[in-house]
Design a protein around this motif. Sequence first.
Motif, PDB file in Angstrom:
ATOM      1  N   ALA A  36     -10.450  10.066  -1.857  1.00 15.58           N
ATOM      2  CA  ALA A  36      -9.181   9.818  -0.881  1.00 15.58           C
ATOM      3  C   ALA A  36      -9.746   8.444   0.116  1.00 15.58           C
ATOM      4  CB  ALA A  36      -8.875  10.905   0.007  1.00 15.58           C
ATOM      5  N   MET A  37     -10.799   8.402   0.264  1.00 12.82           N
ATOM      6  CA  MET A  37     -11.490   7.439   0.939  1.00 12.82           C
ATOM      7  C   MET A  37     -11.437   5.908   0.098  1.00 12.82           C
ATOM      8  SD  MET A  37     -14.447   9.543   2.814  1.00 12.82           S
ATOM      9  CE  MET A  37     -14.884   8.477   4.460  1.00 12.82           C
ATOM     10  N   TYR A  38     -11.990   6.047  -1.002  1.00 17.56           N
ATOM     11  CA  TYR A  38     -12.168   4.930  -2.072  1.00 17.56           C
ATOM     12  C   TYR A  38     -10.618   4.555  -2.267  1.00 17.56           C
ATOM     13  CZ  TYR A  38     -17.120   5.347  -2.410  1.00 17.56           C
ATOM     14  OH  TYR A  38     -18.427   5.369  -2.483  1.00 17.56           O
ATOM     15  N   ARG A  39      -9.872   5.407  -2.518  1.00 18.47           N
ATOM     16  CA  ARG A  39      -8.353   5.055  -2.795  1.00 18.47           C
ATOM     17  C   ARG A  39      -7.645   4.466  -1.476  1.00 18.47           C
ATOM     18  NH1 ARG A  39      -5.634   8.296  -6.643  1.00 18.47           N
ATOM     19  NH2 ARG A  39      -6.839   9.496  -7.935  1.00 18.47           N
ATOM     20  N   ALA A  40      -8.002   5.254  -0.292  1.00 20.26           N
ATOM     21  CA  ALA A  40      -7.313   4.373   0.823  1.00 20.26           C
ATOM     22  C   ALA A  40      -7.743   2.835   1.067  1.00 20.26           C
ATOM     23  CB  ALA A  40      -7.701   5.218   2.056  1.00 20.26           C
ATOM     24  N   LEU A  41      -9.100   2.543   0.818  1.00 19.66           N
ATOM     25  CA  LEU A  41      -9.431   1.221   0.904  1.00 19.66           C
ATOM     26  C   LEU A  41      -8.790   0.369  -0.143  1.00 19.66           C
ATOM     27  CD1 LEU A  41     -10.783  -0.603   2.692  1.00 19.66           C
ATOM     28  CD2 LEU A  41     -12.670  -0.387   1.095  1.00 19.66           C
ATOM     29  N   THR A  42      -8.335   1.187  -1.533  1.00 23.15           N
ATOM     30  CA  THR A  42      -7.770   0.309  -2.399  1.00 23.15           C
ATOM     31  C   THR A  42      -6.462  -0.095  -2.180  1.00 23.15           C
ATOM     32  OG1 THR A  42      -9.201   1.511  -4.114  1.00 23.15           O
ATOM     33  CG2 THR A  42      -7.275   0.407  -4.983  1.00 23.15           C
ATOM     34  N   LEU A  43      -5.680   0.977  -1.465  1.00 23.96           N
ATOM     35  CA  LEU A  43      -4.308   0.622  -1.037  1.00 23.96           C
ATOM     36  C   LEU A  43      -4.375  -0.477  -0.086  1.00 23.96           C
ATOM     37  CD1 LEU A  43      -1.344   1.691  -1.155  1.00 23.96           C
ATOM     38  CD2 LEU A  43      -2.352   3.124   0.852  1.00 23.96           C
ATOM     39  N   LYS A  44      -5.398  -0.326   1.038  1.00 26.07           N
ATOM     40  CA  LYS A  44      -5.210  -1.844   1.760  1.00 26.07           C
ATOM     41  C   LYS A  44      -5.509  -3.153   1.136  1.00 26.07           C
ATOM     42  CE  LYS A  44      -7.228  -2.925   5.965  1.00 26.07           C
ATOM     43  NZ  LYS A  44      -7.958  -2.426   7.390  1.00 26.07           N
ATOM     44  N   ALA A  45      -6.270  -3.143   0.111  1.00 25.26           N
ATOM     45  CA  ALA A  45      -6.590  -4.331  -0.532  1.00 25.26           C
ATOM     46  C   ALA A  45      -5.404  -4.667  -1.202  1.00 25.26           C
ATOM     47  CB  ALA A  45      -7.957  -3.847  -1.390  1.00 25.26           C
ATOM     48  N   LEU A  46      -4.923  -3.832  -2.190  1.00 30.82           N
ATOM     49  CA  LEU A  46      -3.482  -4.137  -2.707  1.00 30.82           C
ATOM     50  C   LEU A  46      -2.419  -4.717  -1.848  1.00 30.82           C
ATOM     51  CD1 LEU A  46      -3.352  -0.891  -5.256  1.00 30.82           C
ATOM     52  CD2 LEU A  46      -4.188  -3.353  -5.929  1.00 30.82           C
ATOM     53  N   ARG A  47      -2.455  -4.047  -0.781  1.00 34.61           N
ATOM     54  CA  ARG A  47      -1.228  -4.515   0.236  1.00 34.61           C
ATOM     55  C   ARG A  47      -1.454  -5.891   0.750  1.00 34.61           C
ATOM     56  NH1 ARG A  47      -0.520   0.702   4.213  1.00 34.61           N
ATOM     57  NH2 ARG A  47       1.131   1.735   2.829  1.00 34.61           N
ATOM     58  N   ARG A  48      -2.911  -6.182   1.065  1.00 37.93           N
ATOM     59  CA  ARG A  48      -3.145  -7.325   1.716  1.00 37.93           C
ATOM     60  C   ARG A  48      -3.369  -8.512   0.712  1.00 37.93           C
ATOM     61  NH1 ARG A  48      -7.115  -7.522   6.212  1.00 37.93           N
ATOM     62  NH2 ARG A  48      -6.169  -6.046   7.677  1.00 37.93           N
ATOM     63  N   GLY A  49      -3.217  -8.115  -0.529  1.00 37.18           N
ATOM     64  CA  GLY A  49      -3.460  -9.013  -1.671  1.00 37.18           C
ATOM     65  C   GLY A  49      -4.987  -9.603  -1.697  1.00 37.18           C
ATOM     66  N   THR A  50      -5.736  -8.893  -1.154  1.00 33.80           N
ATOM     67  CA  THR A  50      -7.247  -9.087  -1.415  1.00 33.80           C
ATOM     68  C   THR A  50      -7.788  -9.315  -2.666  1.00 33.80           C
ATOM     69  OG1 THR A  50      -7.643  -7.807   0.855  1.00 33.80           O
ATOM     70  CG2 THR A  50      -9.695  -8.427  -0.715  1.00 33.80           C
ATOM     71  N   LYS A  51      -8.543 -10.235  -3.109  1.00 36.66           N
ATOM     72  CA  LYS A  51      -8.862 -10.362  -4.668  1.00 36.66           C
ATOM     73  C   LYS A  51      -9.783  -9.214  -4.720  1.00 36.66           C
ATOM     74  CE  LYS A  51      -8.436 -14.950  -6.306  1.00 36.66           C
ATOM     75  NZ  LYS A  51      -8.835 -16.067  -5.276  1.00 36.66           N
ATOM     76  N   LEU A  52      -9.465  -8.445  -5.747  1.00 37.21           N
ATOM     77  CA  LEU A  52     -10.263  -7.064  -6.151  1.00 37.21           C
ATOM     78  C   LEU A  52     -11.637  -7.442  -6.921  1.00 37.21           C
ATOM     79  CD1 LEU A  52      -7.548  -4.982  -7.163  1.00 37.21           C
ATOM     80  CD2 LEU A  52      -8.632  -4.644  -4.985  1.00 37.21           C
ATOM     81  N   GLU A  53     -11.878  -8.816  -7.477  1.00 38.36           N
ATOM     82  CA  GLU A  53     -12.987  -9.189  -7.858  1.00 38.36           C
ATOM     83  C   GLU A  53     -13.827  -9.735  -6.594  1.00 38.36           C
ATOM     84  OE1 GLU A  53     -10.068 -10.332  -9.118  1.00 38.36           O
ATOM     85  OE2 GLU A  53     -10.240  -9.263 -11.329  1.00 38.36           O
TER      86      GLU A  53
END
Length: 223
Positions: A36-53
Motif C-alpha cells: 500500500a505504501m509503494y502504491r500510495a507513492l505511485t499515485l502521488k507521482a501519477l497525479r503530479r506527472g512526475t516522470k516515472l523513469e
Amino acid sequence: MGHLVIAVDGPAGAGKSTVAKRLAKRLGLGFMDTGAMYRALTLKALRRGTKLEDAEALVALAHETAIDLVDEAGRPLKVLLDGEDVSDAIRTPEVTNNTFYIARTPGVRAVMVEWQRRMGEKQSLVGDGRDLGTVVFPNAAFKFYLDADFDVRCQRRIDELRAKGVAVDEAALKRDLAERDHADFTRKVGPLKKAEDAIIIDSTNMTIDDVVEALVQHIHKQK
Ligand code: DC
C-alpha cells in the motif's frame, strides 16, 4: 509475547494482505501493508506527472511525502497520503501497473524501508510485502513466504474482481500478473526472494482460514 515482528512475503495474489491482516487481529498486533505504501507513492507521482523513469525525482518525491496506515478494528486498512484517504484510489489498474517504477528505484526503497522499520520499532506488527524477511526485518521473530501456483493466483484475482462486479479481461489479467512477477523477481534491490529462514506455505489448495491457522500453529509451536 513481548515485542514481535512477523514478516509475510510472497508474490502478488498469494493472499498475503488478507492473511497478514487476519493474523494480526488474531494475535492482537498491528498490521502493515507495505505494498500500500509503494502504491500510495505511485499515485502521488501519477497525479503530479512526475516522470516515472526519473529516479532522482522519485526519491525527492518520497522525501516530501507522508504515508500513514491507520489500522482500525473491524475495518479495512486506511491508507493516508499526505493526510488524504487514498485507500480505494491506490487499487486501480493504473496504479497497480505503474508501481514497479517506484519499487525498482533503490533510493525510494531506502526511504520505504526506513519508514517500515520505524513502524516496526514503535509497535509489534504483522507486515506483508516482498522484502520484509530479507531486507526490512532480517531479525523478524517469524518469517513466512506465502506462495501459490500462478493459475490459482490469477483465478483468485478474477473471482475477487467479479465479486465486486468488475468486468474482467482474463487474458490481460494473466499478462499483468506475469509481468508483476517478473518485475518482483528480477529487480536489483529488494527483489522477491525466500529468506533462508522463512517458513514456506503453499496456499494453492488452502483457504484463507487454513493459511491463517497454519501460521498460528507455527507461531505457537515455537513460543
Ligand atoms: O502487495 P501489492 O501488490 O499491493 O504491492 C504493490 C507493488 O509494490 C508490487 O508491484 C510490488 C511492490 N512492493 C515492493 O516492491 N516491496 C514491498 N515490500 C511491497 C510491495
